[in-house]
Design a protein around this motif. Structure first.
Motif, PDB file in Angstrom:
ATOM      1  N   LYS A 160      10.906  -5.549  -6.991  1.00  0.00           N
ATOM      2  CA  LYS A 160      10.780  -4.464  -6.176  1.00  0.00           C
ATOM      3  C   LYS A 160      12.277  -4.108  -5.655  1.00  0.00           C
ATOM      4  CE  LYS A 160       9.096  -1.276  -3.285  1.00  0.00           C
ATOM      5  NZ  LYS A 160      10.103  -0.980  -2.389  1.00  0.00           N
ATOM      6  N   GLN A 207      14.687  -2.697  -8.053  1.00  0.00           N
ATOM      7  CA  GLN A 207      14.087  -1.561  -8.499  1.00  0.00           C
ATOM      8  C   GLN A 207      14.534  -0.276  -7.738  1.00  0.00           C
ATOM      9  OE1 GLN A 207       9.605  -2.246  -8.940  1.00  0.00           O
ATOM     10  NE2 GLN A 207      10.089  -1.249 -11.171  1.00  0.00           N
ATOM     11  N   ASP A 208      14.451  -0.675  -6.069  1.00  0.00           N
ATOM     12  CA  ASP A 208      15.073  -0.085  -5.252  1.00  0.00           C
ATOM     13  C   ASP A 208      16.337   0.258  -5.185  1.00  0.00           C
ATOM     14  OD1 ASP A 208      12.485  -0.468  -3.878  1.00  0.00           O
ATOM     15  OD2 ASP A 208      13.090  -1.664  -2.448  1.00  0.00           O
TER      16      ASP A 208
END
Length: 306
Positions: free
Chosen positions: A22, A25-26
């Protein structure tokens, strides 16, 4: 007992992998905002609680913009925007956005060119990114916190923050003094979109009054980098000055809990002083210490203690 311990370890490992994925991905979504773009700006007022309010004309414009990454560390990504005009013959240093991860300190806009330092708890910012937006002279504009969401191949970030009037209305209107921004950023197949649901607020000691609401759409469409040749040359000449400017501003921010800026000094706007210093730095032999001293002197002249 060993099986339970092993299972727990596997669960923790899986959670760590997912969390890291995550986070990655950010970061990739934020870095995808950089590039060479044709930008279209569209704004229209949509609602007012006052039946006698006269809606202002729609704003439509377009430009070319280069957004380049200045810093890429794990928890901070800095992107500078350059506005390219008249083909590729006129460059204006445009806005800057600093993305910081789980940042507990922001400058919140109050009103009348005044920002106040706010400290948040770790829980308030857990897993979230702050987008710190700065004006063309690297003075503050607004700082907003939100969570990047990645679902079904879509990447989106939402936030809400108060800011000064936008440049398109700053010199033309005085009927409101705060723009409450509802910001949504999302990646597209051709670039990215900056969608806004804004409230134009009259802020006074007695509270806030809604003047009108506004819808904004800024679409960034990737374009050929070859048409940005002069922009890249211009930035190579100017980038040392603006690095010194950013570092000087960081010192000013650290020294003050309140930033209140005066509109004009000697009948000149702050950005006019900065642009002149930037051009001067290109002509003269580079001296970072002297440069920072000059930048600090200019900032302090506009910084009000009242």
């Amino acid at each position: 007992m060993k099986k339970t311990t092993l299972l727990l370890a596997l669960i923790i490992t899986a959670l760590n992998i997912n969390a890291q994925t995550k986070f990655d991905q950010d970061r990739e979504a934020i870095k995808a905002l950089a590039g060479f773009y044709k930008v279209t700006f569209n704004y229209t007022e949509t609602f007012s609680p006052d039946d006698d309010y006269k809606f202002h004309e729609k704003h439509r414009s377009s430009a070319k913009e280069w957004a380049l990454i200045l810093e890429d560390s794990p928890k901070k990504i800095v992107i500078q925007h350059l506005l390219v005009m008249r083909g590729d013959s006129m460059i204006i240093k445009h806005w800057r956005e600093d993305w910081t991860y789980e940042d507990t300190q922001i400058l919140a806009y109050d009103k009348n060119d005044t920002w106040k330092k706010v400290t948040l708890s770790a829980n308030d910012v857990k897993g979230k990114w702050t987008q710190k937006v700065f004006q063309v002279d690297d003075s503050p504009r607004y700082q907003a916190i939100g969570t990047w969401v990645h679902v079904d191949g879509k990447h989106q970030w939402q936030s809400n923050a108060d800011s000064p009037l936008p440049r398109r209305e700053y010199s033309e209107r005085s009927d409101y003094n705060v723009l409450n921004r509802g910001n949504t950023l999302y990646l597209t197949k051709t670039g990215w979109m900056f969608e806004q649901d804004n409230k134009k607020i009259i802020r006074s000691e007695s509270g806030d009054k809604l003047l009108a609401m506004e819808k904004g759409m800024e679409e960034f469409i990737k374009t050929d980098p070859k048409s940005f040749g002069y922009a890249q040359t211009w930035w190579k000449e100017q980038e040392k000055f603006w690095k010194d400017a950013r570092e000087t501003w960081d010192t000013i921010f650290a020294e003050n809990n309140v930033i209140k800026l005066t509109s004009k000094v000697d009948n000149k706007l702050l950005y006019e002083q900065f642009f002149a210093l930037g051009n001067q730095s290109v002509k003269e032999k580079w001296d970072s210490a002297k440069n920072k001293e000059g930048v600090r002197k200019v900032i302090l002249a506009y910084l009000s203690k009242g």
